[in-house]
Design a protein around this motif. Structure first.
Motif, PDB file in Angstrom:
ATOM      1  N   GLY A   1      -9.306  11.377 -15.428  1.00 37.15           N
ATOM      2  CA  GLY A   1      -8.498  11.036 -16.540  1.00 37.15           C
ATOM      3  C   GLY A   1      -8.096   9.714 -16.813  1.00 37.15           C
ATOM      4  N   LYS A   2      -8.388   8.596 -16.098  1.00 38.69           N
ATOM      5  CA  LYS A   2      -8.037   7.277 -16.213  1.00 38.69           C
ATOM      6  C   LYS A   2      -9.301   6.403 -16.914  1.00 38.69           C
TER       7      LYS A   2
ATOM      8  N   TRP B   1      -3.352   5.255  -9.450  1.00 42.22           N
ATOM      9  CA  TRP B   1      -2.409   4.965 -10.817  1.00 42.22           C
ATOM     10  C   TRP B   1      -1.326   6.030 -10.846  1.00 42.22           C
ATOM     11  N   ASN B   2      -1.432   7.184 -10.481  1.00 44.46           N
ATOM     12  CA  ASN B   2      -0.479   8.141 -10.622  1.00 44.46           C
ATOM     13  C   ASN B   2       0.700   7.868  -9.631  1.00 44.46           C
TER      14      ASN B   2
ATOM     15  N   LYS C   1       0.813  -1.283  -0.165  1.00 47.18           N
ATOM     16  CA  LYS C   1       0.149   0.142  -0.007  1.00 47.18           C
ATOM     17  C   LYS C   1       0.642   1.289  -0.145  1.00 47.18           C
ATOM     18  N   HIS C   2       0.515   2.171  -0.904  1.00 47.61           N
ATOM     19  CA  HIS C   2       1.251   3.511  -1.021  1.00 47.61           C
ATOM     20  C   HIS C   2       0.960   4.208   0.344  1.00 47.61           C
ATOM     21  N   PRO C   3       2.010   5.026   1.047  1.00 49.61           N
ATOM     22  CA  PRO C   3       1.638   5.697   2.153  1.00 49.61           C
ATOM     23  C   PRO C   3       0.866   6.695   2.216  1.00 49.61           C
ATOM     24  N   ASN C   4       0.650   7.266   0.765  1.00 48.46           N
ATOM     25  CA  ASN C   4      -0.444   8.321   0.719  1.00 48.46           C
ATOM     26  C   ASN C   4      -1.788   8.010   0.372  1.00 48.46           C
ATOM     27  N   GLU C   5      -1.865   6.808   0.124  1.00 52.35           N
ATOM     28  CA  GLU C   5      -3.174   6.162  -0.189  1.00 52.35           C
ATOM     29  C   GLU C   5      -4.147   6.182   1.115  1.00 52.35           C
ATOM     30  N   THR C   6      -5.264   6.913   0.804  1.00 55.64           N
ATOM     31  CA  THR C   6      -6.261   7.197   1.877  1.00 55.64           C
ATOM     32  C   THR C   6      -6.952   5.795   2.246  1.00 55.64           C
ATOM     33  N   ASP C   7      -6.598   5.764   3.556  1.00 56.65           N
ATOM     34  CA  ASP C   7      -7.179   4.294   4.024  1.00 56.65           C
ATOM     35  C   ASP C   7      -8.853   4.218   3.604  1.00 56.65           C
TER      36      ASP C   7
END
Length: 301
Positions: free
Chosen positions: A245-246, A212-213, A95-101
């Motif tokens: 945009g995806k 995705w970014n 999980k990316h650390p900036n991904e909102t839980d």
């Protein structure tokens, strides 16, 4: 076959196209009800919990509905009231650390299949055996699930060949394998051996949980670079939080896990799929219904 799968196959020779049903009315109905036909446990427990409203998580005190995405704990429902799945292969989610839980669907997999799913927050990544683990991520060298096992076998064989010139260390008799033992839960020794041979040498499947970014930072990490990349056949997401945009072929994490396991069941275990992993979408399908009803009532769809 789940209606999630209909008209969503990869167009031959083209990664960015999907086949479209010639019956526009069927396609329109599918778009309205994309999660119909799944074999799911009753949502009655979630309906009752929703009626009671948000409750405080007993661990962190946060106001939550159904489960706490911070503590990975159920809130307002018990373990006995929700489905529990046993998966055919272990799954790691990075999980990316900036991904909102609160926006991530990875927690669904951990709650519904706790014994087989582990979530790590980047940059924490375990050490993987390169010929026994795959990364589900699209890329120039990615293979389909159908061809994944052969590629892993080729890697394993190549590694065995490279080490064949090394002298073998003679083991003591007590260290030698004593032969197959019977697994009371999975049938006869022959059946267990046959099942293991179908999934060997695959030990674990890795998924990236981020927008995705943000995926590039994780997917290019040197600890994942040598893993075989697996690309799913093109599917259309049902996620209500579409990324601006995806394309609609960018899946939510729980969708990607579900589709991988379905393809794995059919192509690697060589078994007809009968909804064995549909309950991975237990929370997802319910939330999809609730959110889209709210949007319809508000005149937003």
């Amino acid at each position: 076959m789940s209606s999630l799968d209909q008209d969503q196959r990869l167009h031959p020779g083209c990664r960015n196209k999907t086949t479209v049903s010639s019956d526009s009315s069927d396609a329109h109905e599918l778009a309205k009800q994309p999660l119909q036909g799944l074999k799911l446990a009753s949502h009655a427990v979630l309906e009752e919990a929703q009626h009671r409203g948000r409750l405080k998580c007993s661990k962190c005190g946060g106001s939550r509905m159904f489960f706490c995405y911070t503590c990975c704990a159920l809130v307002g429902v018990s373990l006995q009231e929700i489905p529990s799945l046993k998966l055919p292969v272990k799954i790691d989610i990075i999980k990316h650390p900036n991904e909102t839980d609160g926006k991530s669907t990875a927690i669904h997999a951990k709650i519904l299949a706790p014994g087989d799913v582990t979530i790590y927050t980047y940059p924490c990544i375990p050490e993987y055996e390169k010929d026994k683990v795959v990364l589900v991520f699209p890329g120039p060298g990615a293979v389909s699930v159908q061809h994944m096992m052969q590629r892993l076998h080729d890697r394993s064989s190549s590694r065995s060949h490279d080490s064949s010139d090394e002298p073998c260390v003679k083991r003591r008799k007590s260290e030698e394998v004593q032969g197959p033992t019977e697994n009371l839960e999975s049938g006869s020794p022959d059946e267990a051996k046959s099942s293991e041979s179908r999934v060997y040498p695959l030990q674990k499947v890795v998924f990236i949980d981020s927008t995705w970014n943000q995926t590039n930072k994780i997917s290019t990490d040197e600890r994942l670079q040598d893993l075989l990349q697996v690309e799913l056949q093109m599917r259309k997401t049902c996620f209500w939080r579409r990324q601006k945009g995806k394309p609609d072929t960018y899946l939510a994490t729980i969708e990607a896990i579900y589709y991988f396991l379905k393809d794995f069941h059919e192509n690697c275990l060589a078994q007809e799929y009968s909804g064995e992993y549909d309950n991975l979408l237990f929370f997802y399908s319910y939330l999809h219904t609730v959110i889209n009803k709210a949007k319809t009532s508000a005149g937003k769809c």
